[in-house]
Design a protein around this motif. Structure first.
Motif, PDB file in Angstrom:
ATOM      1  N   PRO A  63     -86.385  42.711  -9.016  1.00 33.09           N
ATOM      2  CA  PRO A  63     -85.598  43.950  -8.913  1.00 33.09           C
ATOM      3  C   PRO A  63     -84.362  43.811  -8.027  1.00 33.09           C
ATOM      4  O   PRO A  63     -83.333  44.435  -8.307  1.00 33.09           O
ATOM      5  N   ALA A  64     -84.414  42.981  -6.986  1.00 31.58           N
ATOM      6  CA  ALA A  64     -83.236  42.800  -6.133  1.00 31.58           C
ATOM      7  C   ALA A  64     -82.086  42.206  -6.935  1.00 31.58           C
ATOM      8  O   ALA A  64     -80.927  42.629  -6.785  1.00 31.58           O
ATOM      9  N   ALA A  65     -82.371  41.254  -7.805  1.00 30.63           N
ATOM     10  CA  ALA A  65     -81.334  40.641  -8.639  1.00 30.63           C
ATOM     11  C   ALA A  65     -80.776  41.645  -9.639  1.00 30.63           C
ATOM     12  O   ALA A  65     -79.566  41.658  -9.911  1.00 30.63           O
ATOM     13  N   ILE A  66     -81.621  42.488 -10.176  1.00 29.29           N
ATOM     14  CA  ILE A  66     -81.168  43.496 -11.137  1.00 29.29           C
ATOM     15  C   ILE A  66     -80.249  44.499 -10.439  1.00 29.29           C
ATOM     16  O   ILE A  66     -79.190  44.855 -10.954  1.00 29.29           O
ATOM     17  N   LEU A  67     -80.666  44.957  -9.249  1.00 30.79           N
ATOM     18  CA  LEU A  67     -79.823  45.885  -8.497  1.00 30.79           C
ATOM     19  C   LEU A  67     -78.475  45.256  -8.186  1.00 30.79           C
ATOM     20  O   LEU A  67     -77.439  45.926  -8.266  1.00 30.79           O
ATOM     21  N   PRO A  76     -75.866  48.854  -4.095  1.00 35.45           N
ATOM     22  CA  PRO A  76     -76.125  48.252  -2.785  1.00 35.45           C
ATOM     23  C   PRO A  76     -77.482  48.657  -2.218  1.00 35.45           C
ATOM     24  O   PRO A  76     -77.955  49.765  -2.458  1.00 35.45           O
ATOM     25  N   VAL A  77     -78.077  47.724  -1.475  1.00 35.83           N
ATOM     26  CA  VAL A  77     -79.347  47.972  -0.793  1.00 35.83           C
ATOM     27  C   VAL A  77     -79.073  47.903   0.703  1.00 35.83           C
ATOM     28  O   VAL A  77     -78.593  46.883   1.205  1.00 35.83           O
ATOM     29  N   VAL A  78     -79.368  48.993   1.391  1.00 36.14           N
ATOM     30  CA  VAL A  78     -79.145  49.088   2.834  1.00 36.14           C
ATOM     31  C   VAL A  78     -80.505  49.052   3.522  1.00 36.14           C
ATOM     32  O   VAL A  78     -81.396  49.830   3.184  1.00 36.14           O
ATOM     33  N   ARG A  79     -80.649  48.142   4.484  1.00 35.11           N
ATOM     34  CA  ARG A  79     -81.891  48.038   5.249  1.00 35.11           C
ATOM     35  C   ARG A  79     -81.687  48.670   6.613  1.00 35.11           C
ATOM     36  O   ARG A  79     -80.745  48.316   7.321  1.00 35.11           O
ATOM     37  N   THR A  80     -82.581  49.583   6.958  1.00 38.62           N
ATOM     38  CA  THR A  80     -82.482  50.280   8.235  1.00 38.62           C
ATOM     39  C   THR A  80     -83.858  50.792   8.637  1.00 38.62           C
ATOM     40  O   THR A  80     -84.798  50.755   7.838  1.00 38.62           O
ATOM     41  N   TRP A  81     -83.961  51.283   9.856  1.00 39.10           N
ATOM     42  CA  TRP A  81     -85.217  51.861  10.301  1.00 39.10           C
ATOM     43  C   TRP A  81     -85.415  53.190   9.596  1.00 39.10           C
ATOM     44  O   TRP A  81     -84.509  54.035   9.558  1.00 39.10           O
TER      45      TRP A  81
END
Length: 149
Positions: free
Chosen positions: A15-19, A25-30
């Motif tokens: 799924p990360a490759a598809i996105l 964009p994928v944002v990583r946060t708390w």
């Protein structure tokens, strides 16, 4: 010839490759109360930092289904439940191919080992097993006949 992630399923579903291909964009946060969320307004996915690779893969697959469905933030609790169930079901179907599940079912002693081998969370494996009605899968508790008296 390489297989595009859009056509892959099961253990090869990425799924990360598809996105990435879709430009989402994928944002990583708390995050306090969830592992991930689709923000339609900004066209991005926010996921909790510190997730394991398996957790992140499952969260991204789930959120990708919200992207495909063009889900908006609902005020209706019933509509929100339907969106979440649909995203879970579609993600589980793509993450867990029946062929992979059948292979693992031949030797895995329990759902914990099976989920680890399939690179999914136990919860999404349960979703997939429920989708298949659990018939004959070794980790599903069979309650017996519901017809007999």
């Amino acid at each position: 010839m390489s297989v595009t992630p859009l056509l892959s399923a099961g253990l090869h579903y990425a799924p990360a490759a598809i996105l990435d291909e879709l430009g989402v964009p994928v944002v990583r946060t708390w995050l306090r109360d969830t592992w991930g969320a689709w923000c339609r307004e900004h066209g991005s996915i926010v996921i909790a930092s510190g997730l394991s690779d398996v957790q992140e893969r499952c969260v991204l697959a789930h959120e990708l289904e919200h992207v495909y469905a063009d889900d908006a933030d609902c005020t209706s609790p019933l509509a929100r439940i339907r969106q979440e169930r649909h995203a879970d079901l579609q993600a589980a179907r793509k993450l867990i191919a029946i062929s992979d599940l059948a292979e693992v079912a031949q030797w895995a002693p329990d759902i914990h080992v099976a989920a680890a081998e399939l690179r999914v969370t136990e919860r999404l494996l349960e979703v997939r097993l429920n989708d298949l009605r659990g018939e004959g899968w070794p980790w599903r508790h069979q309650d017996g006949s519901r017809i007999g008296g």
